[in-house]
Design an enzyme around this catalytic site. Structure first.
Site, mmCIF file in Angstrom:
data_model
loop_
_atom_site.group_PDB
_atom_site.id
_atom_site.type_symbol
_atom_site.label_atom_id
_atom_site.label_comp_id
_atom_site.label_asym_id
_atom_site.label_seq_id
_atom_site.Cartn_x
_atom_site.Cartn_y
_atom_site.Cartn_z
ATOM 1 N N GLU A 219 19.048 -4.436 -3.723
ATOM 2 C CA GLU A 219 19.033 -2.977 -3.693
ATOM 3 C C GLU A 219 19.875 -2.383 -4.820
ATOM 4 O O GLU A 219 19.486 -1.401 -5.452
ATOM 5 C CB GLU A 219 19.555 -2.472 -2.337
ATOM 6 C CG GLU A 219 18.576 -2.642 -1.194
ATOM 7 C CD GLU A 219 17.320 -1.813 -1.371
ATOM 8 O OE1 GLU A 219 17.430 -0.639 -1.780
ATOM 9 O OE2 GLU A 219 16.227 -2.341 -1.103
ATOM 10 N N CYS B 150 1.551 4.853 -4.985
ATOM 11 C CA CYS B 150 1.915 6.235 -5.290
ATOM 12 C C CYS B 150 2.891 6.254 -6.470
ATOM 13 O O CYS B 150 4.009 6.750 -6.374
ATOM 14 C CB CYS B 150 2.540 6.892 -4.054
ATOM 15 S SG CYS B 150 2.678 8.691 -4.152
ATOM 16 N N CYS C 74 -4.698 6.699 -5.556
ATOM 17 C CA CYS C 74 -4.849 7.479 -4.322
ATOM 18 C C CYS C 74 -5.925 6.894 -3.400
ATOM 19 O O CYS C 74 -5.803 6.962 -2.172
ATOM 20 C CB CYS C 74 -5.176 8.932 -4.658
ATOM 21 S SG CYS C 74 -3.834 9.811 -5.487
ATOM 22 N N CYS D 137 -4.519 4.426 -0.973
ATOM 23 C CA CYS D 137 -3.380 4.875 -0.153
ATOM 24 C C CYS D 137 -3.807 5.089 1.292
ATOM 25 O O CYS D 137 -4.812 5.757 1.563
ATOM 26 C CB CYS D 137 -2.820 6.175 -0.726
ATOM 27 S SG CYS D 137 -1.433 6.847 0.236
ATOM 28 N N CYS E 192 -2.980 13.742 2.788
ATOM 29 C CA CYS E 192 -1.993 14.018 1.742
ATOM 30 C C CYS E 192 -2.162 15.441 1.212
ATOM 31 O O CYS E 192 -3.232 15.808 0.715
ATOM 32 C CB CYS E 192 -2.137 13.008 0.600
ATOM 33 S SG CYS E 192 -1.036 13.315 -0.797
#
Length: 373
Positions: free
Chosen positions: A40, A195, A202, A205, A211
């Site tokens: 991270e 995204c 798209c 997705c 959306c």
């Protein structure tokens, strides 16, 4: 169709992650807070493809957080060199020390305790807690902000206080009680693989039917870009001294700054159009400081050409830096000269050495082909 929220939103993401999300990243499915934390921190403002090599080398050098805590800071900085944003490396080392000192070498399980450690903000704490311990904690990294801004049609720069508060409220409301780690990984993966900032996929997705940005034709407009602010442009002259052993004059940057804890060649600020007197002052100071009196003539000989030397541009996120180079070869081996591979150096050192090679080659007259017969 209205945007999904809460458990309904989470279920779609978890289902998508299991079928289409990334599954082979080395820190996934480990349940190891140390490995999750390391990834991270490295992934902050850095692409996965860049991080993979550094992550592997760090784990080989420091298999546990205790190993990292016990390492000399210079060794940690050297392993990090080239990854950029060096404050992360200093915080990484400081965090490891606190995990050992305060938590007996085990990362805490609560978000509040994780946030109390150096370099761990709310989103990183949420990622560690959920991915390593299954705690239903929200995250809000850059990928997640982009997903939320587009999906819910949120306009305004995401780092603006009111917008960021709204995004955190969404993140907190949507994180599921069950499988929060899978859900958070799904959010990150959706933003990283589908995204994406430009030319998003798209059609692939799982949220496309509801959306807001897609429905309004605003996908390319969200998230709202950061208001443009001119980056300061800084100008420097750098001194490159090389000895006969291939060592380079390097000095540790101890002041707080972009290269704190790293080794660089000497450099001094100058004007964008440095005059001869200013360059002479810098060179004279270097001669005295580094004991280069025997090479004064060589240095002075370079000064007239230095004004016309092209600037080497080095761009960082918040500044644009320009360098000119004075170069010098000294006999024997100098104690102040080090192998670049033995010290943690930023990328600019390698660029400056490359510039020296280019300038040196340019200074050598090219032979006419007739002379080769």
């Amino acid at each position: 169709m209205s945007p999904l929220t809460g458990e309904a939103f989470g279920e779609v993401l978890v289902r998508w992650q299991k079928r289409h999300g990334r599954q082979s990243l080395p820190w996934q499915h480990t349940g190891d807070a140390y490995k999750v934390w390391l990834s991270e921190v490295m992934l902050q403002q850095t692409q996965v493809t860049t991080v993979l090599g550094y992550y592997t080398r760090f784990l080989q050098a420091y298999p546990t957080v205790s190993d990292l805590a016990a390492a000399p800071e210079q060794d940690v900085m050297q392993l990090w060199a080239g990854l950029g944003y060096y404050t992360r490396a200093r915080n990484l080392h400081a965090c490891a020390k606190q995990v050992v000192a305060r938590f007996d070498g085990q990362f805490p399980r609560t978000v509040s305790e994780l946030e109390s450690l150096p370099g761990i903000g709310q989103s990183t704490a949420g990622a560690i807690a959920s991915l390593a311990y299954g705690v239903p904690a929200p995250i809000l990294d850059g990928n997640v902000k982009r997903v939320f801004c587009r999906y819910y049609g949120i306009e305004g720069y995401p780092e603006q206080t009111t917008i960021k508060k709204t995004l955190w409220e969404i993140a907190d409301a949507n994180v599921p009680a069950q499988q929060p780690g899978v859900y958070n990984q799904a959010l990150m993966d959706l933003g990283a693989t589908c995204c994406v900032p430009r030319n998003p996929s798209c059609s692939a997705c799982p949220l496309m039917q509801s959306c807001v940005a897609l429905g309004k034709g605003m996908v390319g407009l969200l998230p709202t870009p950061k208001p443009k602010k001119a980056r300061p442009e800084l100008y420097f002259v750098s001194l490159i001294v090389e000895d006969e052993g291939g060592g380079v004059l390097l000095e540790l940057q101890t002041d707080k700054g972009v290269w704190q804890g790293l080794w660089t060649t000497p450099f001094e600020a100058c004007d964008s159009q440095p005059d001869f007197a200013g360059l002479t002052r810098i060179a004279t100071a270097w001669v005295e400081h580094y004991g280069l009196q025997a090479h004064r003539a060589d240095i002075e000989q370079q000064l007239p050409g230095l004004q016309g030397q092209p600037w080497l541009v080095h761009e960082l996120t918040h500044r644009k830096m320009h360098f000119k180079v004075l170069r010098l070869k000294v006999p024997g081996a100098w104690a102040a000269c080090h192998s670049v591979g033995d010290k943690p150096v930023p990328k600019i050192v390698h660029k400056l050495l490359g510039q020296v090679r280019v300038l040196t080659q340019a200074a050598v007259p090219q032979q006419n082909t007739l002379d080769l017969r």
